[in-house]
Design a protein around this motif. Structure first.
Motif, PDB file in Angstrom:
ATOM      1  N   UNK A 133       0.843  -1.202   0.000  1.00 10.37           N
ATOM      2  CA  UNK A 133       0.000   0.000   0.000  1.00 10.37           C
ATOM      3  C   UNK A 133       0.874   1.247   0.000  1.00 10.37           C
ATOM      4  N   UNK A 134       0.528   2.210  -0.858  1.00 11.86           N
ATOM      5  CA  UNK A 134       1.144   3.537  -0.787  1.00 11.86           C
ATOM      6  C   UNK A 134       0.044   4.591  -0.867  1.00 11.86           C
ATOM      7  N   UNK A 135       0.366   5.800  -0.427  1.00 15.29           N
ATOM      8  CA  UNK A 135      -0.558   6.932  -0.594  1.00 15.29           C
ATOM      9  C   UNK A 135      -0.580   7.337  -2.058  1.00 15.29           C
ATOM     10  N   UNK A 136      -1.783   7.565  -2.584  1.00 19.84           N
ATOM     11  CA  UNK A 136      -1.941   8.112  -3.935  1.00 19.84           C
ATOM     12  C   UNK A 136      -2.885   9.291  -3.864  1.00 19.84           C
ATOM     13  N   UNK A 137      -2.365  10.481  -4.022  1.00 28.15           N
ATOM     14  CA  UNK A 137      -3.207  11.675  -4.070  1.00 28.15           C
ATOM     15  C   UNK A 137      -2.930  12.420  -5.376  1.00 28.15           C
ATOM     16  N   UNK A 138      -3.865  13.241  -5.786  1.00 27.52           N
ATOM     17  CA  UNK A 138      -3.773  13.877  -7.094  1.00 27.52           C
ATOM     18  C   UNK A 138      -2.602  14.853  -7.173  1.00 27.52           C
ATOM     19  N   UNK A 139      -1.995  14.902  -8.344  1.00 28.99           N
ATOM     20  CA  UNK A 139      -0.832  15.760  -8.611  1.00 28.99           C
ATOM     21  C   UNK A 139      -1.326  17.179  -8.871  1.00 28.99           C
ATOM     22  N   UNK A 140      -1.578  17.885  -7.793  1.00 28.98           N
ATOM     23  CA  UNK A 140      -1.996  19.285  -7.854  1.00 28.98           C
ATOM     24  C   UNK A 140      -1.953  19.836  -6.438  1.00 28.98           C
ATOM     25  N   UNK A 141      -2.198  21.096  -6.308  1.00 27.42           N
ATOM     26  CA  UNK A 141      -2.379  21.701  -4.998  1.00 27.42           C
ATOM     27  C   UNK A 141      -3.781  22.285  -4.944  1.00 27.42           C
ATOM     28  N   UNK A 142      -4.165  22.669  -3.760  1.00 31.43           N
ATOM     29  CA  UNK A 142      -5.519  23.171  -3.551  1.00 31.43           C
ATOM     30  C   UNK A 142      -5.841  24.326  -4.498  1.00 31.43           C
TER      31      UNK A 142
END
Length: 619
Positions: free
Chosen positions: A559-568
């Motif tokens: 398992x790894x963290x996957x978050x979108x390639x952007x900032x708020x």
């Protein structure tokens, strides 16, 4: 046969190109213009689709818009007539836009398309689909089912705010509709507004906040009763009646009547960026539960009407993965398939499919898991574009001939607590990053959620992160029994990986709850032990699969963290230039673009003045 689907002029404008019933390309306009939820005509997305498909506008068999503007205009006129003389300010504001632009969408579209290339306006076959038919078609036609019930739920289309239908082979029949102003989507958006988040983009924040409410508290029970007694009457079939005494979206410029809500719930509307308190969390929990109950009733009625084994879903509310998972657990249907781009962007896909199968009567094929190809349907960039960006910024990089060697090195970095921007292949379609435009980190690191939220994403600290897990190892970590490749369902972390909660847990302040270590994968374990999982499959994304497999070999963890390639406040990155700028503006440690590795420590000093408020739209 080529068909171009278009959605535009509200939010999340997009374009999709079909070749027969195969999805050639799909993209949202925001990714090209860098304006989040860009509603403008998707000229850049259309150009990309045509170029990727190798066709011109004049070679298209049809161009289809995802809704019928005249029917929507009729709804606006009738609504203002019913409430007159109230709402004159709103009426004048919206009529100016409609008379100037939206009533002439056909002419506007033809003029915009002419900017791409000269078109024969008389021969161009321009069609219009109904909004909820577009949603329904986007749910059923790409799904793996020959027959299914269809449930669509959103804010509002022309008149419909929800619909129940049935899809069989290449046909869809809509059986029941819920009509404006009574809307589950608008109800949820009203609470989004009252709790200090932005309507049409902050609903997922409300969903993420809900688990911080205390499910056993008297206040939550009171809030649920107040909602049912004053705001919404829910019928057995899931249809609802909203008490318009408390809402302002029919005639005003806001979602609600603030003073009435403040009196009802006993506290003022939360201002954006202000402290989140326990009563905010409890109210979020209450409306989430009410919404789930409504959806369950709608689904039971859909089962009763259709007798179908399976359910397909679309519309913005179908992105509520917590509700989707509860629906799955209820066992009303044998399985559920949700359109990954369930919101208005996905309407472009559904409109194209509706025309292909229902207007032209073309047969439907069913293939594999679904027709979405893992959602990797956007632009891709090669060596030339990456080198061009590196030269532009005088960036230093290392190139790897052997991708396995690169994966081994990146897996080591992630295990060491480093944060990696991961840019590979075709951009994802829909609101989720699924391993091609992602920021990756170690789910085992207890400090990673805070670090990512504050130093990388520049967003609220309570926001959870999604785990990407190798599909065959999923049940070692999560109590789930089927694929979830699109982050549209949640699953609980298995008991063996949980840490017991202290006896005073629910009385703790929000921040103390947030950073209590709840499992051995704490950075992806939400406060209620849930996680919005992405199962990673070798067949649809071999490169991302290879990276996680390398991480597993080094750490024993799949398992790894996957978050979108952007900032708020910014759309997900599209091209190498977007990726490099995002990398340099944040505290990311490494950037990988295809086989190129960029180390932050080796990059030239980034001279751009950074203003989070200006760049990312913070209030």
């Amino acid at each position: 046969m080529y068909i171009l689907g278009i959605s535009a002029f509200y939010h999340d404008s997009a374009a999709v190109l079909l070749k027969d019933d195969f999805i050639v390309a799909a993209a949202q306009e925001e990714r090209f213009t860098r304006k989040k939820h860009d509603p403008s005509f998707p000229i850049n997305a259309i150009k990309f689709c045509l170029e990727y498909g190798g066709v011109s506008l004049n070679e298209l068999d049809a161009i289809v818009f995802y809704e019928k503007p005249f029917v929507k205009f009729e709804r606006l006129i009738e609504t203002y007539y019913v409430y007159a003389p109230k709402g004159i300010k709103s009426f004048l504001s919206s009529m100016h836009v409609w008379i100037k632009e939206k009533l002439f969408i056909k002419e506007i579209m033809l003029n915009e398309l002419s900017k791409i290339e000269p078109v024969n306006k008389k021969k161009l076959n321009l069609l219009f689909s109904e909004h909820h038919l577009s949603h329904a078609a986007s749910a059923f036609f790409p799904s793996p089912y020959k027959e299914s019930a269809i449930l669509t739920i959103d804010g509002v289309g022309e008149w419909a705010t929800a619909s129940i239908g049935i899809g069989i082979d290449n046909k869809i029949e809509l059986l029941k509709e819920l009509k404006f102003p009574h809307s589950v989507g608008l109800l949820y958006s009203a609470f989004t507004y009252f709790l200090g988040f932005k309507v049409n983009s902050g609903e997922y924040k409300l969903m993420g906040l809900a688990p911080y409410g205390d499910p056993n508290s008297e206040r939550v029970k009171k809030f649920i009763s107040l909602i049912y007694d004053n705001l919404v009457d829910v019928k057995e079939d899931g249809s609802i009646f909203l008490n318009q005494d408390y809402f302002d979206y029919c005639t005003g410029l806001k979602m609600i009547k603030d003073d009435k809500w403040e009196k009802l719930f006993g506290f003022p509307k939360r201002e954006p960026e202000s402290e989140i308190e326990a009563h905010h969390c409890d109210l979020a929990y209450a409306i989430q539960k009410v919404t789930e109950d409504i959806i369950i009733r709608m689904a039971r009625y859909a089962k009763k009407l259709t007798g179908a084994k399976y359910l397909t879903m679309a519309g913005g509310v179908a992105l509520n993965c917590v509700a989707n998972s509860r629906l799955l657990r209820e066992g009303i249907f044998e399985d559920i398939w949700v359109q990954p781009a369930a919101g208005d962007a996905g309407g472009a896909l559904g409109a194209a499919y509706a025309v292909y199968h229902m207007y032209y009567g073309k047969p439907r094929t069913i293939q594999g898991f679904d027709k979405m190809q893992g959602c990797y349907l956007g632009p891709e960039y090669g060596e030339l574009e990456i080198k061009r960006v590196a030269n532009k910024y005088k960036a230093k990089y290392k190139y790897f001939d052997n991708f396995e060697e690169l994966c081994d090195i990146v897996a080591d970095y992630i295990a060491q607590g480093k944060v990696v921007g991961w840019f590979q292949g075709r951009m994802e379609w829909g609101p989720r990053a699924l391993g091609n435009r992602s920021i990756l980190a170690d789910a085992r690191n207890p400090e990673m959620q805070l670090n990512l939220n504050l130093k990388i994403k520049f967003r609220e600290g309570f926001r959870p992160f999604a785990p990407a897990v190798l599909y065959e190892d999923m049940q070692e970590y999560f109590a789930f029994d089927r694929p979830s490749p699109y982050m549209l369902f949640i699953a609980e972390v298995v008991n063996s990986r949980r840490n017991p909660l202290p006896s005073n847990y629910w009385s703790l302040p929000l921040r103390e709850k947030l950073y209590y270590l709840r499992s051995d994968i704490p950075a992806v374990t939400h406060i209620d032990f849930s996680a919005r999982i992405q199962t990673v499959h070798k067949e649809t994304n071999p490169r991302f699969y290879k990276l996680i497999d390398s991480f597993k070999k080094k750490t024993g963890c799949s398992v790894i963290i996957n978050t979108s390639f952007n900032v708020r406040g910014e759309p997900i990155v599209c091209n190498p230039d977007d990726a490099y700028k995002c990398f340099m503006r944040t505290d990311m440690d490494y950037l990988v673009m295809e086989n190129y590795l960029f180390d932050k420590k080796e990059q030239p000093v980034w001279t751009e003045a950074f203003d989070a408020k200006k760049v990312f739209g913070m209030d």
